[in-house]
Design an enzyme around this catalytic site. Structure first.
Site, PDB file in Angstrom:
ATOM      1  N   GLY A 121       0.184   5.695   1.638  1.00  0.00           N
ATOM      2  CA  GLY A 121       0.631   4.358   1.758  1.00  0.00           C
ATOM      3  C   GLY A 121       1.893   3.984   1.550  1.00  0.00           C
ATOM      4  N   ASP A 123       3.347   1.670   0.645  1.00  0.00           N
ATOM      5  CA  ASP A 123       3.590   0.752  -0.565  1.00  0.00           C
ATOM      6  C   ASP A 123       4.054   1.947  -1.552  1.00  0.00           C
ATOM      7  OD1 ASP A 123       0.991   1.592  -0.764  1.00  0.00           O
ATOM      8  OD2 ASP A 123       0.585   0.019  -2.078  1.00  0.00           O
TER       9      ASP A 123
HETATM   10  C1  LIG Z   1      -3.517   3.371  -2.404  1.00  0.00           C
HETATM   11  C2  LIG Z   1      -3.351   2.164  -1.805  1.00  0.00           C
HETATM   12  C3  LIG Z   1      -4.872   1.310  -1.349  1.00  0.00           C
HETATM   13  C4  LIG Z   1      -2.698   1.161  -2.939  1.00  0.00           C
HETATM   14  O1  LIG Z   1      -2.842  -0.288  -2.346  1.00  0.00           O
HETATM   15  P1  LIG Z   1      -2.602  -1.702  -3.511  1.00  0.00           P
HETATM   16  O2  LIG Z   1      -3.294  -1.383  -4.619  1.00  0.00           O
HETATM   17  O3  LIG Z   1      -1.038  -1.595  -3.612  1.00  0.00           O
HETATM   18  O4  LIG Z   1      -2.791  -2.720  -2.477  1.00  0.00           O
HETATM   19  C5  LIG Z   1      -2.324   1.844  -0.510  1.00  0.00           C
HETATM   20  O5  LIG Z   1      -1.163   2.906  -1.086  1.00  0.00           O
HETATM   21  C6  LIG Z   1      -3.260   2.778   0.526  1.00  0.00           C
HETATM   22  O6  LIG Z   1      -4.024   2.524   1.336  1.00  0.00           O
HETATM   23  N1  LIG Z   1      -2.875   4.099   0.632  1.00  0.00           N
HETATM   24  C7  LIG Z   1      -3.480   4.967   1.638  1.00  0.00           C
HETATM   25  C8  LIG Z   1      -3.906   6.315   1.159  1.00  0.00           C
HETATM   26  C9  LIG Z   1      -2.740   7.257   0.146  1.00  0.00           C
HETATM   27  O7  LIG Z   1      -1.848   6.610  -0.331  1.00  0.00           O
HETATM   28  O8  LIG Z   1      -3.143   8.307   0.088  1.00  0.00           O
HETATM   29  K   LIG Z   2       0.969  -2.356  -4.731  1.00  0.00           K
END
Ligand SMILES: CC(C)(COP(=O)(O)O)[C@@H](O)C(=O)NCCC(=O)O
Ligand SMILES: [K+]
Ligand SMILES: Nc1ncnc2c1ncn2[C@@H]1O[C@H](COP(=O)(O)OP(=O)(O)O)[C@@H](O)[C@H]1O
Length: 272
Positions: A121, A123
């Site tokens: 992600g 973020d």
């Molecule tokens: C893990 C998450 C769902 C977190 O999203 P959030 O809770 O911050 O909205 C996002 O970072 C995402 O879709 N990640 C992709 C999979 C990964 O990080 O491995």
């Molecule tokens: K977040």
């Protein structure tokens, strides 16, 4: 000035920069895709520009605008729009914001961190970059958003790895939603007794103590690998989680730094 927008699964997270100084952060609801899908391209653009201006104005507008004359003139179309730097983990929201005139969408390949895997992600990568840049490397970031994530990097800015579990709100909501007999309960300010004598307290005990134990376990393991690492805590449930952690594992909690701005520290490197 630049507006930064980080789109999570629950909310929009906004940061307003004057040069490289982060002036303010705040959160709002997602825009309804349904409400805008019938709009023409021009109408969408206008709607997004207006959304940005209104979102800024709602944030103690008077003070922000009086200290930033540039903002006062934003409503005059010939002066153009505020540049927008966007990072999103919600594809349909990303698509919508592509209609904003002066936008820059941040993707993983632009980040100066080694060892990122392609589906990580954005973020998580940005909070890691932001917290590492601000606090130092190695760094562990815990994000208590819709999902609860752990993301760690070493002193060489290389991703070590992480973990994902349902966030506190999502755990409580899914128990209430997917069972006939359980209500959706709210998070209390203080952690109640472990061995609960009523349904609501039993849910809170299970969910909160489960999450707190997991957080403590991940932090302990991380500090075994990187004893001097900083630990940053961000996301909508960060303050409550830190309170719960402090009441059960005070030594662990003492290592944790609340960093609600972490993702914007990361986005700071990509301002237009
Ligand atoms: C893990 C998450 C769902 C977190 O999203 P959030 O809770 O911050 O909205 C996002 O970072 C995402 O879709 N990640 C992709 C999979 C990964 O990080 O491995
Ligand atoms: K977040
Ligand atoms: N005003 C609010 N609206 C929605 N959620 C909130 C609010 N205040 C705190 N929260 C908490 O924030 C969590 C979501 O965190 P957030 O960081 O906004 O998620 P995301 O980054 O995934 O959009 C929810 O579990 C909820 O408990």
């Amino acid at each position: 000035m630049t507006i930064a927008l980080a789109i999570g699964n629950s909310r929009l997270h906004w940061g307003l920069f004057n040069g490289n100084t982060l002036q303010k952060i705040w959160d709002t609801k997602h825009l309804s895709i349904h409400a805008v899908h019938h709009l023409s391209q021009d109408e969408k653009t206008e709607f997004l520009v207006r959304t940005v201006i209104e979102s800024i104005e709602k944030q103690s507008a008077q003070k922000l605008i009086s200290t930033n004359p540039e903002l006062a003139s934003l409503r005059k179309p010939e002066l153009g729009v505020l540049p927008l730097v966007l990072a999103s983990v919600v594809p349909d929201q990303t698509t919508l914001w592509q209609s904003y005139p002066d936008n820059r969408i941040i993707t993983l390949d632009q980040l100066p961190i080694e060892g990122l895997y392609p589906t990580l992600g954005i973020d998580r990568a940005l909070t890691l970059l932001g917290a590492g840049t601000q606090l130092g490397w190695p760094i562990l970031v815990i994000d208590t958003g819709t999902a609860l994530t752990f993301t760690g990097a070493d002193v060489n800015r290389r991703l070590v790895g992480g973990a994902i579990l349902p966030g506190l709100g999502l755990q409580l909501w899914s128990l209430g939603e997917k069972t006939a007999g359980l209500p959706v309960v709210m998070l209390p300010d203080n952690l109640t007794g472990r061995w609960a004598g009523d349904t609501e307290s039993a849910i809170v005990s299970g969910v909160v103590r489960g999450v707190v134990a997991a957080v403590n376990d991940f932090i302990e393991d991380w500090l075994g690998l990187f004893p001097n690492s900083h630990i940053a805590l961000t996301g909508g449930d960060r303050t409550l989680l830190l309170q719960y952690l402090a009441s059960t594992f005070p030594d662990t909690a003492a290592r944790v730094i609340e960093t609600p701005e972490a993702i914007f520290w990361g986005l700071n490197q990509f301002l237009i």
